[in-house]
Design a protein around this motif. Sequence first.
Motif, PDB file in Angstrom:
ATOM      1  N   ASN A  97       0.831  -1.200   0.000  1.00  0.00           N
ATOM      2  CA  ASN A  97       0.000   0.000   0.000  1.00  0.00           C
ATOM      3  C   ASN A  97       0.874   1.262   0.000  1.00  0.00           C
ATOM      4  N   THR A  98       1.676   1.393  -1.059  1.00  0.00           N
ATOM      5  CA  THR A  98       2.580   2.550  -1.160  1.00  0.00           C
ATOM      6  C   THR A  98       2.613   3.048  -2.600  1.00  0.00           C
ATOM      7  N   ASP A  99       2.410   4.358  -2.777  1.00  0.00           N
ATOM      8  CA  ASP A  99       2.518   4.964  -4.113  1.00  0.00           C
ATOM      9  C   ASP A  99       3.985   5.143  -4.466  1.00  0.00           C
ATOM     10  N   TYR A 100       4.367   4.680  -5.660  1.00  0.00           N
ATOM     11  CA  TYR A 100       5.761   4.787  -6.080  1.00  0.00           C
ATOM     12  C   TYR A 100       5.971   5.814  -7.196  1.00  0.00           C
ATOM     13  N   HIS A 101       4.898   6.415  -7.640  1.00  0.00           N
ATOM     14  CA  HIS A 101       5.068   7.303  -8.802  1.00  0.00           C
ATOM     15  C   HIS A 101       4.162   8.517  -8.665  1.00  0.00           C
ATOM     16  N   LYS A 102       4.222   9.164  -7.512  1.00  0.00           N
ATOM     17  CA  LYS A 102       3.436  10.374  -7.303  1.00  0.00           C
ATOM     18  C   LYS A 102       3.789  11.425  -8.365  1.00  0.00           C
ATOM     19  N   SER A 127      -6.516  -8.338 -11.612  1.00  0.00           N
ATOM     20  CA  SER A 127      -6.783  -8.979 -10.327  1.00  0.00           C
ATOM     21  C   SER A 127      -5.508  -8.836  -9.511  1.00  0.00           C
ATOM     22  N   ALA A 128      -5.488  -7.866  -8.610  1.00  0.00           N
ATOM     23  CA  ALA A 128      -4.292  -7.617  -7.811  1.00  0.00           C
ATOM     24  C   ALA A 128      -3.961  -8.822  -6.933  1.00  0.00           C
ATOM     25  N   TYR A 147     -15.616   2.284  -6.989  1.00  0.00           N
ATOM     26  CA  TYR A 147     -15.194   1.569  -5.777  1.00  0.00           C
ATOM     27  C   TYR A 147     -16.374   0.884  -5.090  1.00  0.00           C
ATOM     28  N   ASP A 148     -16.061  -0.094  -4.246  1.00  0.00           N
ATOM     29  CA  ASP A 148     -17.069  -0.825  -3.481  1.00  0.00           C
ATOM     30  C   ASP A 148     -17.363  -0.041  -2.197  1.00  0.00           C
ATOM     31  N   GLY A 149     -18.576   0.495  -2.085  1.00  0.00           N
ATOM     32  CA  GLY A 149     -18.928   1.323  -0.932  1.00  0.00           C
ATOM     33  C   GLY A 149     -18.940   0.562   0.376  1.00  0.00           C
ATOM     34  N   VAL A 150     -19.108  -0.772   0.291  1.00  0.00           N
ATOM     35  CA  VAL A 150     -19.107  -1.582   1.509  1.00  0.00           C
ATOM     36  C   VAL A 150     -17.678  -1.783   1.997  1.00  0.00           C
ATOM     37  N   LYS A 151     -16.774  -2.144   1.055  1.00  0.00           N
ATOM     38  CA  LYS A 151     -15.375  -2.366   1.435  1.00  0.00           C
ATOM     39  C   LYS A 151     -14.692  -1.059   1.803  1.00  0.00           C
ATOM     40  N   GLY A 152     -15.031   0.015   1.067  1.00  0.00           N
ATOM     41  CA  GLY A 152     -14.432   1.323   1.346  1.00  0.00           C
ATOM     42  C   GLY A 152     -12.942   1.369   1.097  1.00  0.00           C
ATOM     43  N   THR A 153     -12.447   0.605   0.104  1.00  0.00           N
ATOM     44  CA  THR A 153     -11.006   0.554  -0.192  1.00  0.00           C
ATOM     45  C   THR A 153     -10.709   1.180  -1.552  1.00  0.00           C
ATOM     46  N   LYS A 154      -9.438   1.522  -1.756  1.00  0.00           N
ATOM     47  CA  LYS A 154      -9.000   2.057  -3.046  1.00  0.00           C
ATOM     48  C   LYS A 154      -9.023   0.927  -4.073  1.00  0.00           C
ATOM     49  N   ASN A 155      -9.715   1.166  -5.169  1.00  0.00           N
ATOM     50  CA  ASN A 155      -9.915   0.104  -6.162  1.00  0.00           C
ATOM     51  C   ASN A 155      -9.174   0.344  -7.471  1.00  0.00           C
ATOM     52  N   ALA A 156      -8.449   1.460  -7.561  1.00  0.00           N
ATOM     53  CA  ALA A 156      -7.866   1.809  -8.859  1.00  0.00           C
ATOM     54  C   ALA A 156      -6.541   2.542  -8.685  1.00  0.00           C
ATOM     55  N   TYR A 157      -5.853   2.690  -9.818  1.00  0.00           N
ATOM     56  CA  TYR A 157      -4.635   3.493  -9.848  1.00  0.00           C
ATOM     57  C   TYR A 157      -4.754   4.450 -11.023  1.00  0.00           C
ATOM     58  N   ASP A 186     -11.677  -6.847  -7.937  1.00  0.00           N
ATOM     59  CA  ASP A 186     -12.135  -7.252  -6.609  1.00  0.00           C
ATOM     60  C   ASP A 186     -12.235  -6.071  -5.650  1.00  0.00           C
ATOM     61  N   GLY A 187     -11.949  -4.866  -6.149  1.00  0.00           N
ATOM     62  CA  GLY A 187     -12.170  -3.672  -5.354  1.00  0.00           C
ATOM     63  C   GLY A 187     -11.057  -3.275  -4.421  1.00  0.00           C
ATOM     64  N   ASN A 188      -9.864  -3.889  -4.552  1.00  0.00           N
ATOM     65  CA  ASN A 188      -8.751  -3.515  -3.672  1.00  0.00           C
ATOM     66  C   ASN A 188      -7.447  -3.574  -4.461  1.00  0.00           C
TER      67      ASN A 188
END
Length: 708
Positions: free
Chosen positions: A606-611, A658-659, A673-683, A703-705
């Motif tokens: 869970n780390t951005d490498y290309h801000k 599929s991550a 995004y999946d409102g139930v999971k509440g996770t980042k689903n894209a880049y 899968d939404g994550n």
Amino acid sequence: ENGLLEDVNTSFTSACPRQYAAQLIYNTIFAHTVTLRDGEYTNMNLLGTDKLETVGEKYMSMKKWVGTFEGNEDVCGLDTGLIRVYGTPDGKDVAKANADFKFSKLDLSYIGEEVSVLYKDATGGTANKPDKKDTIYGVYVTGETKVYNITKDDLQSQKDAGTVRFGDKNYDVAKIAKDDEYINYNYGAKKDTAAAAMTADQVADDMISKLKATSADTVKFICNDDGDIVKAYVVESKLARVTAVNSEKVSINNGVGTIKFEDNDIYDGVKKDDIVVVTTLYNTKATNSAAKSTVVKAATVEGKLTSFKGTSKVSIDGTSYDIAMLEGTDVDSDFENTFKDQIGETYTLYTIGGIVYAAKQTSEGTKNYAIVEDTNGSQTIDSGFDPLEVKILKADGSEGKFVVHKDSTSQGTTKLKTSDVKTGVLIKYSNVSDNKIKITEVQGSMALNKDTTVYVKDTKSFNNKVAASDAVVFVNKTNAYGKPGDFYAYTIRNLNDIKAKSGASVASILDDNKVVAAYVELTTKPSGSTADTVYGIVSKENGTVKDGDTTYTSYTVDVDTNTQKTVLIEGDSDTTLKEGYLVSFDEASDKVYSASDITIYLKNENTDYHKPSTMAAIDEYDEKGQIVSYWDKTNDIGDKAKLITKAVDDDVKIIYVSAEDDKAADNNGAIEYDGVKGTKNAYIVFEDNNSTKNVVAIFVDVDGNITK
């Protein structure tokens, strides 16, 4: 007797063919009516001063206007749809006037010729003269005007004063009055008029000096009633190159500019870098609103150069062609301005009307550049029993050993010395025979004093000079700078950035201030590129593979469920990529890359490498509106006030992955995004990694994550 059977050549013992029936009707319309007077039929009036009305005039209210066709709305500056005929009623010997009226079927090729207009006067118009209110039945070329249609190339040297000569005959020219127009270019784009009265000799001399040329430009000479040439209509064209095309406009160099499809006549399928012939009418500037340009693809002749005479004649496969000019590299970087030392090479000639306007050498190893790999060390050039011999790598990738011709030069006329030719030297050459070359240019190398990106793909420049579209770069892949290793030839524009270390040798040859051949020493082969950037997920680490003598670490990148790309990075223990990494790269034709060619957006954490490109939870993707709204911070997800909205590129790429499984996935329709999971689903990927620019790619985890 009344002309009814004029041009009717048929028997009336059977049905009349329709072309003769039509001619009879036409003749009848213009036949004068007759009356019985003193026991005889006559077509003259009572006073005997004029003929009676024609059938068309008496029974159809039809009138005739005879005069010179001056041009259409574009030539004469008239309202839309109008043409102009300068004449008189029925061609009578009275003061002439301009008649402007609606008619669209008369081709401009008849400009300057006598025409007959059949019309019916309408109420509110000008009586006895056709105008835009009148009914026009037709406009017909009478054939009474003598014209000569030739090209500039047909004009010959003058033999008698007051004449022009073509087809081995002299043709008299008329004198003209002050302000008379005697040369018209491209239907009014430009005109030559007499500043003062001109004698026939003055007019003829001026026409010859301005028009006689090796050229396919057309010339139409118009004669007066005495048969003397009084005016010339000239249509000039030029060769150019298409520099850009979109759905609405075409950009063309050589002084043309950017013009719209809807306002001009441009051939279907036009594309960037096409060599074209442009004819611009009505105005000297193609971009002027009054102008209209015709753009056609240039005709070509291809074959081997068998002979030439300076820049006046050239022979391809034994057929001779006149040369109007040889357009230079300002039109196309590959155009040649000389055929010197190129007998036997293959060329494409670009022609207009069978006359040459440009030439491009197309034989293998275009422009004949090479790198010297080795020499036999001889101190004599093409003499004695031990002439200088070189082993070279050509631009087409082929190798060969050749004797160096005695007339070789290092630069221009400077005689070549044996010390000029050594390993790592760039040369330009021409083939003399199967085993002998004539060197015409030599360029030695210099060592870099620091690490340098010698080729920058974005600017297409080598050592800060723009590389020509087909420029070749020779690479010496060596373990020790200054020592020969393995030599390779590449089209430089097909490569990614080339980074050379301090101490590496580089060299380049320029033509028209563009790099046409280059040389660089590297410890690894350069990586190649194609036009498109590939986005995908690393799905497999394939381990070590070997291609020839080179060892690579191989990876597979999924673009989608049906498309996989192979990535080869030199070395047997590379660890640049891991399964599950989200990456992009400019696709290489040979699949070989350096680690720096690969952009890694997201690793398995869970780390951005290309801000500023970023992981995101997408709230809405509006494909039609071309916008995407998202949150880039986990704590903000669901807070509409903190939504970020960005524009997406027209060609945005959506990559479904599929991550969790480290592979591409099918589109399941869930880009938000999946409102139930509440996770980042894209880049989210920004153009040039600049958040002020459009989004060019979106990785979506089905899968939404995206962080798995």
